[in-house]
Design a protein around this motif. Structure first.
Motif, PDB file in Angstrom:
ATOM      1  N   ALA A 171     -11.687   0.261   2.126  1.00 25.58           N
ATOM      2  CA  ALA A 171     -10.544  -0.304   2.839  1.00 25.58           C
ATOM      3  C   ALA A 171      -9.405   0.711   2.956  1.00 25.58           C
ATOM      4  O   ALA A 171      -8.708   0.764   3.982  1.00 25.58           O
ATOM      5  CB  ALA A 171     -10.058  -1.557   2.126  1.00 25.58           C
ATOM      6  N   TYR A 172      -9.231   1.542   1.932  1.00 25.33           N
ATOM      7  CA  TYR A 172      -8.118   2.505   1.956  1.00 25.33           C
ATOM      8  C   TYR A 172      -8.293   3.541   3.060  1.00 25.33           C
ATOM      9  O   TYR A 172      -7.312   4.096   3.553  1.00 25.33           O
ATOM     10  CB  TYR A 172      -7.992   3.192   0.599  1.00 25.33           C
ATOM     11  CG  TYR A 172      -6.732   4.028   0.487  1.00 25.33           C
ATOM     12  CD1 TYR A 172      -5.497   3.418   0.315  1.00 25.33           C
ATOM     13  CD2 TYR A 172      -6.779   5.416   0.601  1.00 25.33           C
ATOM     14  CE1 TYR A 172      -4.332   4.169   0.234  1.00 25.33           C
ATOM     15  CE2 TYR A 172      -5.618   6.172   0.517  1.00 25.33           C
ATOM     16  CZ  TYR A 172      -4.397   5.550   0.332  1.00 25.33           C
ATOM     17  OH  TYR A 172      -3.251   6.301   0.265  1.00 25.33           O
ATOM     18  N   ILE A 221       0.862  -1.183   0.000  1.00 26.42           N
ATOM     19  CA  ILE A 221       0.000   0.000   0.000  1.00 26.42           C
ATOM     20  C   ILE A 221       0.902   1.237   0.000  1.00 26.42           C
ATOM     21  O   ILE A 221       1.071   1.908   1.022  1.00 26.42           O
ATOM     22  CB  ILE A 221      -0.947   0.032   1.218  1.00 26.42           C
ATOM     23  CG1 ILE A 221      -1.571  -1.338   1.478  1.00 26.42           C
ATOM     24  CG2 ILE A 221      -2.050   1.077   1.007  1.00 26.42           C
ATOM     25  CD1 ILE A 221      -2.464  -1.377   2.698  1.00 26.42           C
ATOM     26  N   ALA A 265      -7.246  -2.312   0.026  1.00 24.98           N
ATOM     27  CA  ALA A 265      -6.687  -0.982   0.272  1.00 24.98           C
ATOM     28  C   ALA A 265      -5.559  -0.683  -0.717  1.00 24.98           C
ATOM     29  O   ALA A 265      -5.437   0.439  -1.224  1.00 24.98           O
ATOM     30  CB  ALA A 265      -6.181  -0.879   1.716  1.00 24.98           C
ATOM     31  N   ASP A 292       3.897  -0.707   3.528  1.00 23.79           N
ATOM     32  CA  ASP A 292       2.720   0.067   3.919  1.00 23.79           C
ATOM     33  C   ASP A 292       3.070   0.953   5.102  1.00 23.79           C
ATOM     34  O   ASP A 292       4.134   0.834   5.707  1.00 23.79           O
ATOM     35  CB  ASP A 292       1.527  -0.849   4.229  1.00 23.79           C
ATOM     36  CG  ASP A 292       1.785  -1.802   5.402  1.00 23.79           C
ATOM     37  OD1 ASP A 292       2.752  -1.587   6.162  1.00 23.79           O
ATOM     38  OD2 ASP A 292       1.022  -2.763   5.551  1.00 23.79           O
ATOM     39  N   ARG A 302      -6.373   0.723  -4.229  1.00 26.08           N
ATOM     40  CA  ARG A 302      -6.791   2.133  -4.367  1.00 26.08           C
ATOM     41  C   ARG A 302      -5.962   2.895  -5.397  1.00 26.08           C
ATOM     42  O   ARG A 302      -6.479   3.738  -6.129  1.00 26.08           O
ATOM     43  CB  ARG A 302      -6.698   2.816  -3.000  1.00 26.08           C
ATOM     44  CG  ARG A 302      -7.012   4.299  -2.985  1.00 26.08           C
ATOM     45  CD  ARG A 302      -8.468   4.583  -3.327  1.00 26.08           C
ATOM     46  NE  ARG A 302      -8.792   5.982  -3.173  1.00 26.08           N
ATOM     47  CZ  ARG A 302      -8.456   6.937  -4.025  1.00 26.08           C
ATOM     48  NH1 ARG A 302      -7.776   6.636  -5.109  1.00 26.08           N
ATOM     49  NH2 ARG A 302      -8.800   8.192  -3.804  1.00 26.08           N
ATOM     50  N   ASN A 345      -6.188   2.462   5.862  1.00 20.45           N
ATOM     51  CA  ASN A 345      -4.866   1.928   5.513  1.00 20.45           C
ATOM     52  C   ASN A 345      -3.798   2.185   6.560  1.00 20.45           C
ATOM     53  O   ASN A 345      -2.854   1.410   6.692  1.00 20.45           O
ATOM     54  CB  ASN A 345      -4.414   2.458   4.149  1.00 20.45           C
ATOM     55  CG  ASN A 345      -3.849   3.865   4.225  1.00 20.45           C
ATOM     56  OD1 ASN A 345      -2.653   4.058   4.417  1.00 20.45           O
ATOM     57  ND2 ASN A 345      -4.706   4.859   4.063  1.00 20.45           N
ATOM     58  N   ASP A 398     -12.383  -1.270  -2.417  1.00 20.95           N
ATOM     59  CA  ASP A 398     -11.048  -0.668  -2.480  1.00 20.95           C
ATOM     60  C   ASP A 398     -11.013   0.666  -1.740  1.00 20.95           C
ATOM     61  O   ASP A 398     -10.121   0.920  -0.916  1.00 20.95           O
ATOM     62  CB  ASP A 398     -10.628  -0.451  -3.935  1.00 20.95           C
ATOM     63  CG  ASP A 398     -10.480  -1.744  -4.705  1.00 20.95           C
ATOM     64  OD1 ASP A 398     -10.454  -2.808  -4.071  1.00 20.95           O
ATOM     65  OD2 ASP A 398     -10.398  -1.697  -5.950  1.00 20.95           O
TER      66      ASP A 398
END
Length: 421
Positions: free
Chosen positions: A414-415, A278, A315, A358, A318, A418, A411
């Motif tokens: 979930a982001y 991410i 995520a 991430d 995205r 993140n 998407d």
């Protein structure tokens, strides 16, 4: 009489202020990715290690260990210990592997070896309480990182995600392997995960021992010295390595600086294998700039169906479209969790460790990543990449744009989370 509504508003304001204070304490700046150099990455090990508050050390050997075969070597070396075993991990769950590890630790302790075990309190919350008691009864020193208490309320989101083991201060293991039965086997099906760790000999072992000491001392106050833990280490090979793990206050953690900087220095290729990918906008821009320089940029990760955390994969989706538009090649592996955290740059430099790509790993968790300058190790990592790539699915821009509305909703939803996934 004091107004109840005023009390409520004051309480909310106090809570908000406390949250802001806690956030500001843990907040880390992101590096501005404007690094450039005429020199290749092979010439920049002193710079990479210096920027990450480390030192590159020469004279090491690296053995690459994959999947369940890793534990055969690890357990053999633990049982061969003469003086000390230091073990640190995030995830420990009951099962056959946990039983084997505990038996090895207890046998060492009974033989007079000092055994120190550091487990993350959240990741290892399912450990059998009777096993903890037995380990301690047999003489193992076992501690949990950031157990829930008033004392740790400001750092409960900070987890110890490192996976390492140091034996007698002379050999070390670093990578992504956890202590659950899913890591056994050879990634042959969806119930058995893929992972990579390295077995190290040489002066770099002192750096790994130092990383363990950092959190052990923080939890226990105990410092350890002497030849049983920090022996004189002669050169045993030819490989330069540096360890990134420090996390200074109000500055970017070393693992984040390392991962972001190498994106800017690549001249030929960047191949990334990571289970939780991410990237922030600045990293995406750096990857796009690398493509414009003619760099072959590829990322291999599990798909949502192959991941142990589908929300994390959503995520990551995205920003897929932006990366694809800029020429970054993305591949998803649907068959099982690819848990290895590997990166190779220009076929000569590579990294391995516990760090996910991430913000939780870059800004919040305690992590460790090794930077290794060796074409042989880099080639081994690329061979692993190619092996799993053969069964992966490449994400194509036009098809990605046509994914369904529900997929897009997952998407974007979930982001929003993140930073804490």
């Amino acid at each position: 009489m004091f107004d109840f509504n005023l009390w409520a508003w004051l309480s909310l304001a106090l809570i908000a202020a406390l949250v802001l204070v806690i956030y500001s304490i843990r907040w880390h700046r992101s590096p501005i990715l404007q690094v450039s150099s005429e020199a290749g990455i092979a010439e920049l090990m002193p710079s990479l290690s210096g920027l990450t508050l480390s030192t590159a050390v020469e004279g090491n050997t690296v053995d690459v260990l994959e999947n369940g075969a890793f534990y055969d070597v690890l357990l053999e070396r633990i049982r061969a210990a003469q003086h000390s075993v230091h073990f640190e991990t995030y995830l420990w769950k009951p099962g056959a592997l946990a039983d084997r590890m505990a038996a090895a630790f207890m046998d060492c302790a009974k033989a007079g070896v000092t055994v120190r075990i550091l487990l993350d309190a959240q990741g290892s919350k399912r450990i059998d309480k009777d096993m903890v008691a037995r380990l301690r009864e047999h003489g193992c020193k076992l501690k949990f990182f950031h157990k829930k208490s008033l004392y740790t309320v400001g750092v409960l989101n900070d987890r110890d995600h490192r996976k390492l083991c140091v034996v007698d201060g002379r050999e070390a293991f670093v990578g992504g392997h956890c202590i659950t039965d899913e890591w056994l086997g050879n990634a042959e099906d969806g119930k058995h995960f893929s992972d990579v760790s390295v077995w190290l000999h040489g002066p770099i072992v002192h750096s790994v021992q130092g990383a363990f000491s950092e959190n052990w001392a923080g939890e226990t106050g105990e410092l350890f010295v002497g030849d049983g833990v920090f022996p004189v280490l002669e050169r045993v090979g030819t490989i330069p390595i540096h360890a990134a793990f420090v996390k200074p206050e109000n500055s970017a953690p070393a693992v984040k600086i390392l991962h972001h900087t190498v994106l800017c220095l690549a001249k030929k290729r960047i191949w990334i294998q990571n289970p939780y990918f991410i990237p922030k906008i600045e990293a995406i821009d750096a990857l796009a700039a690398a493509v414009r320089r003619g760099v072959d940029v590829r990322v291999l990760m599990p798909s949502a169906s192959g991941s142990d955390s589908p929300m994390v994969q959503h995520a990551g989706h995205r920003h897929f479209e932006k990366m694809l538009r800029h020429g970054v090649r993305l591949f998803e592996y649907p068959h099982t969790l690819l848990h290895q955290k590997l990166m190779t740059v220009d076929g000569c430099w590579c990294s391995v460790g516990s760090t996910n790509f991430d913000d939780r790993s870059f800004d919040t968790n305690d992590e460790i990543t090794l930077g290794i300058l060796d074409a042989g190790v880099a080639r081994r990592f690329e061979q692993i990449f190619e092996r799993y790539l053969a069964r992966a699915e490449e994400i194509r821009l036009e098809r990605w744009r046509k994914r369904g509305a529900l997929h897009k909703l997952k998407d974007n939803a979930a982001y929003l989370l993140n930073d804490v996934l």
